[in-house]
Design a protein around this motif. Structure first.
Motif, PDB file in Angstrom:
ATOM      1  N   VAL A   1       0.860  -1.183   0.000  1.00  0.00           N
ATOM      2  CA  VAL A   1       0.000   0.000   0.000  1.00  0.00           C
ATOM      3  C   VAL A   1       0.899   1.236   0.000  1.00  0.00           C
ATOM      4  N   ARG A   2       0.457   2.276  -0.669  1.00  0.00           N
ATOM      5  CA  ARG A   2       1.242   3.512  -0.735  1.00  0.00           C
ATOM      6  C   ARG A   2       1.238   4.214   0.622  1.00  0.00           C
ATOM      7  N   GLY A   3       2.407   4.685   1.025  1.00  0.00           N
ATOM      8  CA  GLY A   3       2.525   5.439   2.267  1.00  0.00           C
ATOM      9  C   GLY A   3       1.743   6.738   2.170  1.00  0.00           C
ATOM     10  N   ARG A   4       1.029   7.083   3.219  1.00  0.00           N
ATOM     11  CA  ARG A   4       0.178   8.272   3.199  1.00  0.00           C
ATOM     12  C   ARG A   4       0.979   9.566   3.180  1.00  0.00           C
ATOM     13  N   LYS A   5       2.226   9.530   3.610  1.00  0.00           N
ATOM     14  CA  LYS A   5       3.072  10.734   3.600  1.00  0.00           C
ATOM     15  C   LYS A   5       4.101  10.677   2.474  1.00  0.00           C
ATOM     16  N   SER A   6       4.762   9.533   2.332  1.00  0.00           N
ATOM     17  CA  SER A   6       5.844   9.412   1.352  1.00  0.00           C
ATOM     18  C   SER A   6       5.346   9.091  -0.053  1.00  0.00           C
ATOM     19  N   GLY A   7       4.199   8.402  -0.146  1.00  0.00           N
ATOM     20  CA  GLY A   7       3.719   7.948  -1.448  1.00  0.00           C
ATOM     21  C   GLY A   7       4.446   6.720  -1.949  1.00  0.00           C
ATOM     22  N   GLU A   8       5.423   6.220  -1.183  1.00  0.00           N
ATOM     23  CA  GLU A   8       6.184   5.043  -1.575  1.00  0.00           C
ATOM     24  C   GLU A   8       5.459   3.779  -1.126  1.00  0.00           C
ATOM     25  N   TRP A   9       5.699   2.689  -1.866  1.00  0.00           N
ATOM     26  CA  TRP A   9       5.083   1.415  -1.518  1.00  0.00           C
ATOM     27  C   TRP A   9       5.630   0.917  -0.193  1.00  0.00           C
ATOM     28  N   ARG A  10       4.728   0.465   0.669  1.00  0.00           N
ATOM     29  CA  ARG A  10       5.068  -0.161   1.951  1.00  0.00           C
ATOM     30  C   ARG A  10       4.490  -1.562   1.923  1.00  0.00           C
ATOM     31  N   THR A  11       5.220  -2.546   2.408  1.00  0.00           N
ATOM     32  CA  THR A  11       4.750  -3.922   2.367  1.00  0.00           C
ATOM     33  C   THR A  11       4.766  -4.556   3.745  1.00  0.00           C
ATOM     34  N   THR A  12       3.845  -5.478   3.942  1.00  0.00           N
ATOM     35  CA  THR A  12       3.774  -6.253   5.174  1.00  0.00           C
ATOM     36  C   THR A  12       2.988  -7.533   4.895  1.00  0.00           C
ATOM     37  N   PRO A  13       3.347  -8.633   5.556  1.00  0.00           N
ATOM     38  CA  PRO A  13       2.549  -9.846   5.389  1.00  0.00           C
ATOM     39  C   PRO A  13       1.218  -9.718   6.118  1.00  0.00           C
ATOM     40  N   VAL A  14       0.170 -10.228   5.497  1.00  0.00           N
ATOM     41  CA  VAL A  14      -1.178 -10.194   6.085  1.00  0.00           C
ATOM     42  C   VAL A  14      -1.865 -11.531   5.847  1.00  0.00           C
ATOM     43  N   ASN A  15      -2.931 -11.774   6.602  1.00  0.00           N
ATOM     44  CA  ASN A  15      -3.784 -12.950   6.402  1.00  0.00           C
ATOM     45  C   ASN A  15      -5.039 -12.502   5.681  1.00  0.00           C
ATOM     46  N   LEU A  16      -5.290 -13.060   4.517  1.00  0.00           N
ATOM     47  CA  LEU A  16      -6.475 -12.722   3.731  1.00  0.00           C
ATOM     48  C   LEU A  16      -7.631 -13.607   4.178  1.00  0.00           C
ATOM     49  N   LEU A  17      -8.688 -12.989   4.654  1.00  0.00           N
ATOM     50  CA  LEU A  17      -9.857 -13.695   5.170  1.00  0.00           C
ATOM     51  C   LEU A  17     -10.963 -13.685   4.118  1.00  0.00           C
ATOM     52  N   THR A  18     -11.566 -14.846   3.875  1.00  0.00           N
ATOM     53  CA  THR A  18     -12.713 -14.933   2.977  1.00  0.00           C
ATOM     54  C   THR A  18     -13.921 -15.400   3.776  1.00  0.00           C
ATOM     55  N   VAL A  19     -15.003 -14.607   3.723  1.00  0.00           N
ATOM     56  CA  VAL A  19     -16.256 -14.939   4.410  1.00  0.00           C
ATOM     57  C   VAL A  19     -17.396 -14.699   3.422  1.00  0.00           C
ATOM     58  N   ASN A  20     -18.207 -15.724   3.199  1.00  0.00           N
ATOM     59  CA  ASN A  20     -19.353 -15.623   2.288  1.00  0.00           C
ATOM     60  C   ASN A  20     -18.962 -15.071   0.916  1.00  0.00           C
ATOM     61  N   GLY A  21     -17.820 -15.510   0.413  1.00  0.00           N
ATOM     62  CA  GLY A  21     -17.374 -15.099  -0.909  1.00  0.00           C
ATOM     63  C   GLY A  21     -16.736 -13.722  -0.980  1.00  0.00           C
ATOM     64  N   GLU A  22     -16.708 -13.000   0.117  1.00  0.00           N
ATOM     65  CA  GLU A  22     -16.078 -11.672   0.170  1.00  0.00           C
ATOM     66  C   GLU A  22     -14.706 -11.794   0.822  1.00  0.00           C
ATOM     67  N   GLN A  23     -13.774 -10.926   0.419  1.00  0.00           N
ATOM     68  CA  GLN A  23     -12.429 -10.944   0.989  1.00  0.00           C
ATOM     69  C   GLN A  23     -12.223  -9.740   1.901  1.00  0.00           C
ATOM     70  N   TYR A  24     -11.467  -9.991   2.990  1.00  0.00           N
ATOM     71  CA  TYR A  24     -11.236  -8.969   4.002  1.00  0.00           C
ATOM     72  C   TYR A  24      -9.798  -9.000   4.491  1.00  0.00           C
ATOM     73  N   LEU A  25      -9.322  -7.834   4.905  1.00  0.00           N
ATOM     74  CA  LEU A  25      -8.080  -7.718   5.651  1.00  0.00           C
ATOM     75  C   LEU A  25      -8.438  -7.197   7.032  1.00  0.00           C
ATOM     76  N   LEU A  26      -7.961  -7.867   8.052  1.00  0.00           N
ATOM     77  CA  LEU A  26      -8.235  -7.508   9.436  1.00  0.00           C
ATOM     78  C   LEU A  26      -6.900  -7.252  10.114  1.00  0.00           C
ATOM     79  N   ALA A  27      -6.843  -6.206  10.930  1.00  0.00           N
ATOM     80  CA  ALA A  27      -5.608  -5.831  11.610  1.00  0.00           C
ATOM     81  C   ALA A  27      -5.618  -6.340  13.055  1.00  0.00           C
ATOM     82  N   PRO A  28      -5.009  -7.498  13.315  1.00  0.00           N
ATOM     83  CA  PRO A  28      -5.037  -8.043  14.666  1.00  0.00           C
ATOM     84  C   PRO A  28      -4.317  -7.157  15.676  1.00  0.00           C
ATOM     85  N   ARG A  29      -3.326  -6.413  15.242  1.00  0.00           N
ATOM     86  CA  ARG A  29      -2.552  -5.559  16.147  1.00  0.00           C
ATOM     87  C   ARG A  29      -3.158  -4.162  16.311  1.00  0.00           C
TER      88      ARG A  29
END
Length: 149
Positions: free
Chosen positions: A38-66
């Motif tokens: 995702v692009r940094g809100r200040k720098s505009g540069e790409w930022r990366t992090t591993p995430v768990n992609l959740l699928t519920v009822n055919g829809e996809q979600y990202l949830l922030a456990p932290r």
């Protein structure tokens, strides 16, 4: 809005996230893992992090456990990003889910990944009463993902 954040420790940053990111970057998904870009809100540069992609009822979600971590702030500003698995890149838009609509998603996330992330949910688990899930909902941003390409 909640300001809840649980910063990762040295092991998570230097070992666990690096290992999951490395495997995911080579096309090996660990229980739904992706690399979020995702692009940094200040720098505009790409930022990366591993995430768990959740699928519920055919829809996809990202949830922030932290909680309200950097990628969630960047996601709000950018409105989307990329989910990467090896050479496969899914470009998406993201819509934040209201707290009142998170109960089913929190429960599903905890059913799948409680062993990995349960410590971040203040003792709430997949079998907890709805009231407990509603109580923690403001602390955990959730984004509905719509793949555009």
């Amino acid at each position: 809005m909640s300001t809840h954040v649980q910063k990762p420790g040295w092991f998570t940053v230097k070992i666990f996230n690096q290992a999951v990111g490395w495997l995911t970057g080579r096309g090996i998904s660990i229980w739904g893992s992706r690399v979020l870009a995702v692009r940094g809100r200040k720098s505009g540069e790409w930022r990366t992090t591993p995430v768990n992609l959740l699928t519920v009822n055919g829809e996809q979600y990202l949830l922030a456990p932290r909680g309200h971590v950097q990628w969630t702030h960047n996601m709000r500003a950018a409105g989307g990003g990329e989910l990467r698995l090896g050479k496969n890149v899914d470009v998406f838009t993201a819509t934040e889910v209201a707290d009142d609509d998170k109960v089913e998603l929190l429960r599903a996330y905890l059913k799948r990944w409680k062993a990995e992330v349960g410590v971040f949910f203040k003792g709430v688990g997949p079998d907890s009463p709805e009231a407990d899930l509603r109580r923690i909902a403001p602390d955990h941003p959730v984004f509905r993902i719509a793949v555009t390409k």
